[in-house]
Design a protein around this motif. Sequence first.
Motif, mmCIF file in Angstrom:
data_model
loop_
_atom_site.group_PDB
_atom_site.id
_atom_site.type_symbol
_atom_site.label_atom_id
_atom_site.label_comp_id
_atom_site.label_asym_id
_atom_site.label_seq_id
_atom_site.Cartn_x
_atom_site.Cartn_y
_atom_site.Cartn_z
ATOM 1 N N GLU A 10 1.029 -1.169 -0.036
ATOM 2 C CA GLU A 10 0.016 -0.065 -0.006
ATOM 3 C C GLU A 10 0.732 1.194 -0.061
ATOM 4 O OE1 GLU A 10 -2.506 0.375 3.585
ATOM 5 O OE2 GLU A 10 -0.729 -0.248 4.910
ATOM 6 N N TYR A 11 0.581 2.264 -0.794
ATOM 7 C CA TYR A 11 1.045 3.412 -0.743
ATOM 8 C C TYR A 11 0.030 4.620 -0.319
ATOM 9 C CZ TYR A 11 4.975 1.902 -3.667
ATOM 10 O OH TYR A 11 6.216 1.188 -3.998
ATOM 11 N N LEU A 12 0.600 5.373 0.850
ATOM 12 C CA LEU A 12 -0.323 6.419 1.478
ATOM 13 C C LEU A 12 0.197 7.745 0.854
ATOM 14 C CD1 LEU A 12 0.159 5.029 5.102
ATOM 15 C CD2 LEU A 12 -1.600 4.602 3.290
ATOM 16 N N PHE A 13 -0.590 8.554 0.153
ATOM 17 C CA PHE A 13 -0.388 9.839 -0.099
ATOM 18 C C PHE A 13 -0.997 10.915 0.675
ATOM 19 C CE2 PHE A 13 -0.210 7.014 -3.561
ATOM 20 C CZ PHE A 13 0.747 7.280 -4.391
ATOM 21 N N GLN A 14 -0.266 11.902 0.637
ATOM 22 C CA GLN A 14 -0.592 13.125 1.412
ATOM 23 C C GLN A 14 -0.466 14.409 0.393
ATOM 24 O OE1 GLN A 14 -1.653 12.751 4.832
ATOM 25 N NE2 GLN A 14 -2.252 14.895 4.704
ATOM 26 N N ASP A 15 -1.439 15.237 0.164
ATOM 27 C CA ASP A 15 -1.314 16.350 -0.539
ATOM 28 C C ASP A 15 -0.694 15.980 -1.946
ATOM 29 O OD1 ASP A 15 -2.347 17.960 1.512
ATOM 30 O OD2 ASP A 15 -0.268 18.311 2.276
ATOM 31 N N GLY A 16 -1.352 15.015 -2.547
ATOM 32 C CA GLY A 16 -0.850 14.391 -3.852
ATOM 33 C C GLY A 16 0.529 13.677 -4.022
ATOM 34 N N GLU A 17 1.471 13.499 -2.792
ATOM 35 C CA GLU A 17 2.623 13.092 -3.144
ATOM 36 C C GLU A 17 2.701 11.731 -1.905
ATOM 37 O OE1 GLU A 17 5.208 16.230 -1.669
ATOM 38 O OE2 GLU A 17 5.857 16.802 -3.699
ATOM 39 N N VAL A 18 3.471 10.881 -2.417
ATOM 40 C CA VAL A 18 3.513 9.425 -1.557
ATOM 41 C C VAL A 18 4.200 10.083 -0.203
ATOM 42 C CG1 VAL A 18 5.793 8.794 -2.564
ATOM 43 C CG2 VAL A 18 4.224 7.062 -1.327
ATOM 44 N N SER A 19 3.529 9.506 0.926
ATOM 45 C CA SER A 19 4.311 10.030 2.360
ATOM 46 C C SER A 19 4.782 8.468 2.881
ATOM 47 C CB SER A 19 3.102 10.314 3.207
ATOM 48 O OG SER A 19 1.929 9.565 3.320
ATOM 49 N N GLU A 20 4.059 7.376 2.548
ATOM 50 C CA GLU A 20 4.576 6.306 3.142
ATOM 51 C C GLU A 20 4.171 5.137 2.313
ATOM 52 O OE1 GLU A 20 4.198 3.707 7.506
ATOM 53 O OE2 GLU A 20 3.018 5.349 7.037
ATOM 54 N N ALA A 21 5.070 4.041 2.214
ATOM 55 C CA ALA A 21 4.860 2.795 1.393
ATOM 56 C C ALA A 21 4.878 1.414 2.422
ATOM 57 C CB ALA A 21 5.564 2.754 0.231
ATOM 58 N N ASP B 276 9.552 11.980 2.178
ATOM 59 C CA ASP B 276 9.458 13.570 2.534
ATOM 60 C C ASP B 276 9.551 14.265 1.324
ATOM 61 O OD1 ASP B 276 9.607 15.772 3.955
ATOM 62 O OD2 ASP B 276 11.984 15.996 3.856
ATOM 63 N N ALA B 277 8.562 15.126 0.908
ATOM 64 C CA ALA B 277 8.186 15.846 -0.099
ATOM 65 C C ALA B 277 8.523 14.924 -1.334
ATOM 66 C CB ALA B 277 9.301 16.963 -0.425
ATOM 67 N N GLY B 278 7.585 13.530 -1.222
ATOM 68 C CA GLY B 278 7.751 12.529 -2.258
ATOM 69 C C GLY B 278 9.044 11.950 -2.628
ATOM 70 N N GLN B 279 9.957 11.943 -1.898
ATOM 71 C CA GLN B 279 11.302 11.359 -2.051
ATOM 72 C C GLN B 279 11.510 10.307 -0.925
ATOM 73 O OE1 GLN B 279 13.161 11.895 -4.741
ATOM 74 N NE2 GLN B 279 11.499 12.941 -5.531
ATOM 75 N N PRO B 280 12.205 9.231 -1.138
ATOM 76 C CA PRO B 280 12.401 8.304 -0.278
ATOM 77 C C PRO B 280 13.428 9.090 0.897
ATOM 78 C CG PRO B 280 12.500 7.352 -1.958
ATOM 79 C CD PRO B 280 12.458 8.887 -2.552
ATOM 80 N N TRP C 110 16.450 -3.937 10.056
ATOM 81 C CA TRP C 110 17.262 -3.057 9.328
ATOM 82 C C TRP C 110 16.718 -1.572 9.028
ATOM 83 C CZ3 TRP C 110 15.657 -1.646 4.686
ATOM 84 C CH2 TRP C 110 15.096 -2.559 3.894
ATOM 85 N N GLN C 111 17.430 -0.642 8.921
ATOM 86 C CA GLN C 111 17.037 0.673 8.555
ATOM 87 C C GLN C 111 18.199 1.225 7.430
ATOM 88 O OE1 GLN C 111 17.124 4.317 11.148
ATOM 89 N NE2 GLN C 111 14.883 3.967 11.267
ATOM 90 N N VAL C 112 17.669 1.940 6.393
ATOM 91 C CA VAL C 112 18.425 2.661 5.438
ATOM 92 C C VAL C 112 17.937 4.062 5.457
ATOM 93 C CG1 VAL C 112 19.344 2.814 3.022
ATOM 94 C CG2 VAL C 112 18.862 0.329 4.120
ATOM 95 N N ARG C 113 18.624 5.020 5.604
ATOM 96 C CA ARG C 113 18.397 6.469 5.639
ATOM 97 C C ARG C 113 19.096 7.186 4.454
ATOM 98 N NH1 ARG C 113 19.691 10.625 8.860
ATOM 99 N NH2 ARG C 113 21.644 9.554 9.351
#
Length: 166
Positions: free
Chosen positions: A16-27, A43-47, A61-64
Amino acid sequence: MCIRDSFYADGQLKWEYLFQDGEVSEAKWYNETGQLVSREIYDAGQPERTEGYRPDGSLEWQVRQLGDDRQEVTRFDATGLITARYQALGGQPDGEYITFYADNQAKQVVTYQQGILEGPARTFFNSGQVKNEFTYRNGEVDGPYRTYSAEGQLLSEYTFSSGQLQ
Protein backbone atom coordinates in the motif's frame (compact mmCIF):
# COMPACT_ATOMS: atom_id res chain seq x y z
CA MET A 1 -5.16 11.05 2.45
CA CYS A 2 -5.28 8.71 -0.52
CA ILE A 3 -4.33 5.04 -0.53
CA ARG A 4 -3.24 2.88 -3.46
CA ASP A 5 -2.87 -0.82 -2.81
CA SER A 6 -2.49 -4.27 -4.29
CA PHE A 7 -3.54 -7.69 -3.07
CA TYR A 8 -2.42 -11.31 -3.28
CA ALA A 9 -4.74 -13.74 -5.10
CA ASP A 10 -6.30 -14.76 -1.74
CA GLY A 11 -7.22 -11.14 -0.97
CA GLN A 12 -4.39 -10.51 1.51
CA LEU A 13 -2.89 -7.02 1.27
CA LYS A 14 0.41 -7.10 -0.70
CA TRP A 15 1.44 -3.43 -0.63
CA GLU A 16 0.00 0.00 0.00
CA TYR A 17 1.08 3.53 -0.78
CA LEU A 18 -0.23 6.39 1.32
CA PHE A 19 -0.44 9.83 -0.29
CA GLN A 20 -0.64 13.22 1.43
CA ASP A 21 -1.33 16.35 -0.63
CA GLY A 22 -0.76 14.40 -3.85
CA GLU A 23 2.66 13.04 -2.86
CA VAL A 24 3.54 9.60 -1.53
CA SER A 25 4.22 9.80 2.22
CA GLU A 26 4.63 6.12 3.12
CA ALA A 27 4.75 2.73 1.45
CA LYS A 28 4.34 -0.67 3.11
CA TRP A 29 4.94 -4.19 1.79
CA TYR A 30 3.50 -7.36 3.33
CA ASN A 31 4.16 -11.07 2.92
CA GLU A 32 1.50 -13.64 1.98
CA THR A 33 0.48 -14.06 5.63
CA GLY A 34 -0.10 -10.33 6.15
CA GLN A 35 3.04 -9.56 8.13
CA LEU A 36 4.77 -6.25 7.46
CA VAL A 37 8.04 -6.96 5.60
CA SER A 38 9.25 -3.43 4.94
CA ARG A 39 8.13 0.17 4.83
CA GLU A 40 9.45 3.34 3.30
CA ILE A 41 8.92 6.86 4.65
CA TYR A 42 8.96 9.76 2.19
CA ASP A 43 9.63 13.47 2.55
CA ALA A 44 8.27 15.74 -0.18
CA GLY A 45 7.68 12.64 -2.31
CA GLN A 46 11.28 11.41 -2.01
CA PRO A 47 12.41 8.29 -0.07
CA GLU A 48 13.90 9.30 3.27
CA ARG A 49 14.06 6.06 5.27
CA THR A 50 13.40 2.39 4.54
CA GLU A 51 12.95 -0.29 7.20
CA GLY A 52 12.92 -4.08 7.05
CA TYR A 53 11.23 -6.31 9.60
CA ARG A 54 11.69 -9.87 10.87
CA PRO A 55 8.80 -12.37 10.91
CA ASP A 56 8.30 -11.56 14.62
CA GLY A 57 7.77 -7.87 13.71
CA SER A 58 11.05 -6.58 15.16
CA LEU A 59 13.10 -4.08 13.18
CA GLU A 60 15.98 -5.82 11.36
CA TRP A 61 17.49 -2.98 9.33
CA GLN A 62 17.05 0.68 8.47
CA VAL A 63 18.40 2.66 5.53
CA ARG A 64 18.43 6.47 5.65
CA GLN A 65 19.00 8.45 2.47
CA LEU A 66 21.86 10.94 2.87
CA GLY A 67 21.93 12.39 -0.66
CA ASP A 68 24.37 11.99 -3.55
CA ASP A 69 23.37 8.28 -3.78
CA ARG A 70 24.70 7.71 -0.21
CA GLN A 71 22.80 5.87 2.48
CA GLU A 72 23.37 5.11 6.13
CA VAL A 73 22.56 1.48 6.91
CA THR A 74 21.86 0.33 10.47
CA ARG A 75 21.27 -3.31 11.43
CA PHE A 76 19.55 -4.43 14.64
CA ASP A 77 19.38 -7.65 16.64
CA ALA A 78 16.02 -9.15 17.65
CA THR A 79 15.97 -7.08 20.87
CA GLY A 80 16.46 -3.79 19.00
CA LEU A 81 20.15 -3.26 19.78
CA ILE A 82 22.34 -1.92 16.99
CA THR A 83 24.70 -4.59 15.64
CA ALA A 84 26.22 -2.67 12.71
CA ARG A 85 26.22 0.76 11.08
CA TYR A 86 27.83 1.86 7.85
CA GLN A 87 27.46 4.14 4.88
CA ALA A 88 26.82 2.84 1.41
CA LEU A 89 27.32 4.39 -2.01
CA GLY A 90 25.35 2.93 -4.88
CA GLY A 91 24.35 -0.01 -2.67
CA GLN A 92 27.96 -0.93 -1.74
CA PRO A 93 29.61 -0.28 1.66
CA ASP A 94 31.74 2.87 1.39
CA GLY A 95 33.52 4.32 4.42
CA GLU A 96 33.66 3.02 7.98
CA TYR A 97 31.72 -0.16 8.73
CA ILE A 98 31.24 -0.54 12.49
CA THR A 99 29.97 -3.62 14.33
CA PHE A 100 28.93 -3.36 17.97
CA TYR A 101 28.87 -5.34 21.19
CA ALA A 102 25.51 -5.56 23.01
CA ASP A 103 26.48 -2.55 25.17
CA ASN A 104 26.85 -0.39 22.02
CA GLN A 105 30.66 -0.40 22.32
CA ALA A 106 32.46 -0.76 18.97
CA LYS A 107 33.56 -4.35 18.32
CA GLN A 108 35.18 -3.85 14.92
CA VAL A 109 35.78 -0.92 12.59
CA VAL A 110 36.82 -1.58 9.01
CA THR A 111 36.95 0.71 6.00
CA TYR A 112 35.37 0.06 2.61
CA GLN A 113 35.87 1.82 -0.68
CA GLN A 114 33.13 1.04 -3.20
CA GLY A 115 32.40 -2.34 -1.62
CA ILE A 116 36.04 -3.44 -1.20
CA LEU A 117 37.88 -3.52 2.12
CA GLU A 118 40.41 -0.72 1.80
CA GLY A 119 42.15 1.13 4.60
CA PRO A 120 42.54 0.91 8.37
CA ALA A 121 40.83 -1.78 10.44
CA ARG A 122 40.61 -2.27 14.20
CA THR A 123 38.99 -4.78 16.51
CA PHE A 124 38.26 -3.97 20.14
CA PHE A 125 37.85 -5.67 23.49
CA ASN A 126 34.46 -5.05 25.10
CA SER A 127 36.24 -2.48 27.30
CA GLY A 128 36.97 -0.35 24.23
CA GLN A 129 40.69 -1.13 24.27
CA VAL A 130 42.17 -1.95 20.83
CA LYS A 131 42.63 -5.69 20.34
CA ASN A 132 44.03 -5.76 16.76
CA GLU A 133 44.95 -3.13 14.21
CA PHE A 134 45.84 -3.66 10.58
CA THR A 135 45.20 -2.38 7.07
CA TYR A 136 43.33 -3.71 4.05
CA ARG A 137 44.45 -3.06 0.48
CA ASN A 138 42.26 -4.34 -2.35
CA GLY A 139 40.35 -6.55 0.09
CA GLU A 140 43.39 -8.25 1.64
CA VAL A 141 45.36 -7.63 4.82
CA ASP A 142 48.49 -5.73 3.85
CA GLY A 143 51.17 -4.25 6.10
CA PRO A 144 51.67 -4.48 9.86
CA TYR A 145 49.17 -6.54 11.89
CA ARG A 146 49.34 -5.77 15.61
CA THR A 147 47.72 -7.66 18.48
CA TYR A 148 47.31 -6.08 21.94
CA SER A 149 46.42 -7.32 25.41
CA ALA A 150 43.28 -6.11 27.17
CA GLU A 151 45.59 -3.72 29.06
CA GLY A 152 46.95 -2.19 25.83
CA GLN A 153 50.33 -3.93 25.73
CA LEU A 154 51.61 -4.93 22.28
CA LEU A 155 51.64 -8.75 22.22
CA SER A 156 52.66 -9.45 18.64
CA GLU A 157 53.33 -7.81 15.32
CA TYR A 158 53.29 -9.54 11.96
CA THR A 159 53.62 -8.26 8.42
CA PHE A 160 51.26 -9.20 5.62
CA SER A 161 51.64 -8.60 1.91
CA SER A 162 48.55 -9.02 -0.28
CA GLY A 163 46.93 -11.26 2.35
CA GLN A 164 50.01 -13.47 2.87
CA LEU A 165 51.91 -13.62 6.14
CA GLN A 166 55.54 -12.63 5.52
